[in-house]
Design a protein around this motif. Structure first.
Motif, PDB file in Angstrom:
ATOM      1  N   LEU A  25      57.363  17.060   3.292  1.00 50.36           N
ATOM      2  CA  LEU A  25      58.214  16.185   2.493  1.00 50.36           C
ATOM      3  C   LEU A  25      57.470  14.912   2.095  1.00 50.36           C
ATOM      4  CD1 LEU A  25      61.076  15.723   1.323  1.00 50.36           C
ATOM      5  CD2 LEU A  25      61.549  14.449   3.398  1.00 50.36           C
ATOM      6  N   THR A  46      69.344  12.113  -7.385  1.00 48.17           N
ATOM      7  CA  THR A  46      68.393  12.592  -6.380  1.00 48.17           C
ATOM      8  C   THR A  46      66.966  12.244  -6.794  1.00 48.17           C
ATOM      9  OG1 THR A  46      69.898  14.400  -5.864  1.00 48.17           O
ATOM     10  CG2 THR A  46      67.634  14.611  -5.065  1.00 48.17           C
ATOM     11  N   LEU A  51      65.022  10.830  -0.706  1.00 48.02           N
ATOM     12  CA  LEU A  51      65.117  11.908   0.279  1.00 48.02           C
ATOM     13  C   LEU A  51      64.422  11.519   1.583  1.00 48.02           C
ATOM     14  CD1 LEU A  51      64.464  15.006  -2.027  1.00 48.02           C
ATOM     15  CD2 LEU A  51      66.658  14.303  -1.025  1.00 48.02           C
ATOM     16  N   HIS A  54      66.584   8.898   3.322  1.00 51.19           N
ATOM     17  CA  HIS A  54      67.767   9.541   3.900  1.00 51.19           C
ATOM     18  C   HIS A  54      67.429  10.253   5.208  1.00 51.19           C
ATOM     19  CE1 HIS A  54      71.392  11.924   4.265  1.00 51.19           C
ATOM     20  NE2 HIS A  54      70.677  13.034   4.203  1.00 51.19           N
ATOM     21  N   LEU A  55      66.325  10.975   5.226  1.00 55.32           N
ATOM     22  CA  LEU A  55      65.966  11.700   6.439  1.00 55.32           C
ATOM     23  C   LEU A  55      65.530  10.762   7.562  1.00 55.32           C
ATOM     24  CD1 LEU A  55      64.357  14.886   4.928  1.00 55.32           C
ATOM     25  CD2 LEU A  55      66.469  14.733   6.258  1.00 55.32           C
ATOM     26  N   LEU A  88      70.102   7.046   0.104  1.00 59.21           N
ATOM     27  CA  LEU A  88      69.612   8.092  -0.789  1.00 59.21           C
ATOM     28  C   LEU A  88      68.769   7.569  -1.955  1.00 59.21           C
ATOM     29  CD1 LEU A  88      72.807  10.300  -0.777  1.00 59.21           C
ATOM     30  CD2 LEU A  88      70.579  10.897   0.179  1.00 59.21           C
ATOM     31  N   GLU A 145      68.732  20.451   7.744  1.00 59.68           N
ATOM     32  CA  GLU A 145      68.850  19.310   6.825  1.00 59.68           C
ATOM     33  C   GLU A 145      67.486  18.979   6.202  1.00 59.68           C
ATOM     34  OE1 GLU A 145      71.166  15.820   5.378  1.00 59.68           O
ATOM     35  OE2 GLU A 145      71.644  17.852   6.025  1.00 59.68           O
ATOM     36  N   THR A 146      66.452  18.969   7.019  1.00 62.91           N
ATOM     37  CA  THR A 146      65.118  18.637   6.514  1.00 62.91           C
ATOM     38  C   THR A 146      64.611  19.732   5.583  1.00 62.91           C
ATOM     39  OG1 THR A 146      64.713  17.383   8.546  1.00 62.91           O
ATOM     40  CG2 THR A 146      62.790  17.923   7.197  1.00 62.91           C
ATOM     41  N   ARG A 148      66.430  21.726   3.773  1.00 63.86           N
ATOM     42  CA  ARG A 148      67.223  21.608   2.538  1.00 63.86           C
ATOM     43  C   ARG A 148      66.635  20.531   1.622  1.00 63.86           C
ATOM     44  NH1 ARG A 148      72.563  18.495   2.225  1.00 63.86           N
ATOM     45  NH2 ARG A 148      73.411  19.146   0.242  1.00 63.86           N
ATOM     46  N   HIS A 149      66.359  19.366   2.197  1.00 65.43           N
ATOM     47  CA  HIS A 149      65.835  18.276   1.383  1.00 65.43           C
ATOM     48  C   HIS A 149      64.368  18.492   0.990  1.00 65.43           C
ATOM     49  CE1 HIS A 149      69.556  16.257   1.459  1.00 65.43           C
ATOM     50  NE2 HIS A 149      69.531  15.962   2.734  1.00 65.43           N
ATOM     51  N   HIS A 152      64.666  20.469  -2.056  1.00 68.41           N
ATOM     52  CA  HIS A 152      64.968  19.583  -3.192  1.00 68.41           C
ATOM     53  C   HIS A 152      63.682  18.912  -3.671  1.00 68.41           C
ATOM     54  CE1 HIS A 152      69.232  18.979  -1.350  1.00 68.41           C
ATOM     55  NE2 HIS A 152      69.232  19.998  -2.194  1.00 68.41           N
ATOM     56  N   ALA A 153      62.898  18.420  -2.720  1.00 74.69           N
ATOM     57  CA  ALA A 153      61.657  17.715  -3.069  1.00 74.69           C
ATOM     58  C   ALA A 153      60.680  18.639  -3.790  1.00 74.69           C
ATOM     59  CB  ALA A 153      61.018  17.121  -1.815  1.00 74.69           C
TER      60      ALA A 153
END
Length: 196
Positions: A25, A46, A51, A54-55, A88, A145-146, A148-149, A152-153
């Motif tokens: 990430l 987003t 991201l 947020h994490l 976010l 969660e990580t 998922r993001h 997205h990244a």
């Protein structure tokens, strides 16, 4: 005895995957301008740096207060509605280095919690419908969660400059160059139109 071995194996396995995803990430920011890492890429805003931010908050909260091991820096309260969503995106005054460094400090804190506790150690997540959990539950949650993001990244980075985690030289050796991807995209577009 065997249960302890299995629990430790599961904990180590999940933790290893979480470490890899964290690094992937953060690498998504490499080589991009300040604007591009903050740029809202979806209708909901987003963005890559958001991201990461947020994490950082998520890890600090889940591996901190859930197990009575608070992160030593301020974390927005989960029940403060005025703070919802501020993790976010990055303000103009927050630097890439501040946010990534905070994420790395949250990792270190999380890693210490994971190392100190057994997989079945109890925790409490007051914002969950079933708040009583074990470290195992939180490891699975944060890995999910990580991941998922990080997904997205991947998409955001590809939209920005075509960058992927794939090794360009290895792709070229396999014939997966720009022409290949242009043809692949055109093929998929044709199929989508034909189905529509």
């Amino acid at each position: 005895m065997l249960d302890d071995v299995i629990d430790e194996f599961a904990k180590d396995y999940l933790h290893s995957d979480l470490r890899e995803l964290r690094e992937a990430l953060v690498r998504k920011l490499d080589g991009l301008s300040e604007y591009d890492i903050r740029r809202p890429m979806t209708p909901t805003g987003t963005n890559l740096l958001g991201l990461v931010k947020h994490l950082a908050v998520s890890e600090a909260r889940y591996f901190g207060e859930v197990f009575g091991r608070p992160f030593p820096e301020p974390v927005p309260r989960w029940d403060d509605l005025s703070q919802r969503g501020v993790d976010l995106w990055a303000t103009a005054h927050e630097t890439r280095e501040e946010i990534t460094s905070r994420y790395q400090r949250a990792w270190a804190h999380s890693d210490a919690t994971i190392a100190a506790l057994k997989a079945d150690s109890p925790g409490h997540v007051p914002w969950w419908p079933r708040p009583d959990v074990m470290l195992f539950n939180i490891l699975v949650h944060m890995l999910t969660e990580t991941a998922r993001h990080a997904g997205h990244a991947d998409i955001l980075r590809e939209q920005l400059d075509g960058g992927t985690e794939m090794d360009p030289e290895a792709l070229a050796r396999r014939g997966l160059d720009e022409a290949y991807w242009a043809n692949r995209r055109a093929e998929i577009e044709r199929a989508a139109k034909a189905a529509g």
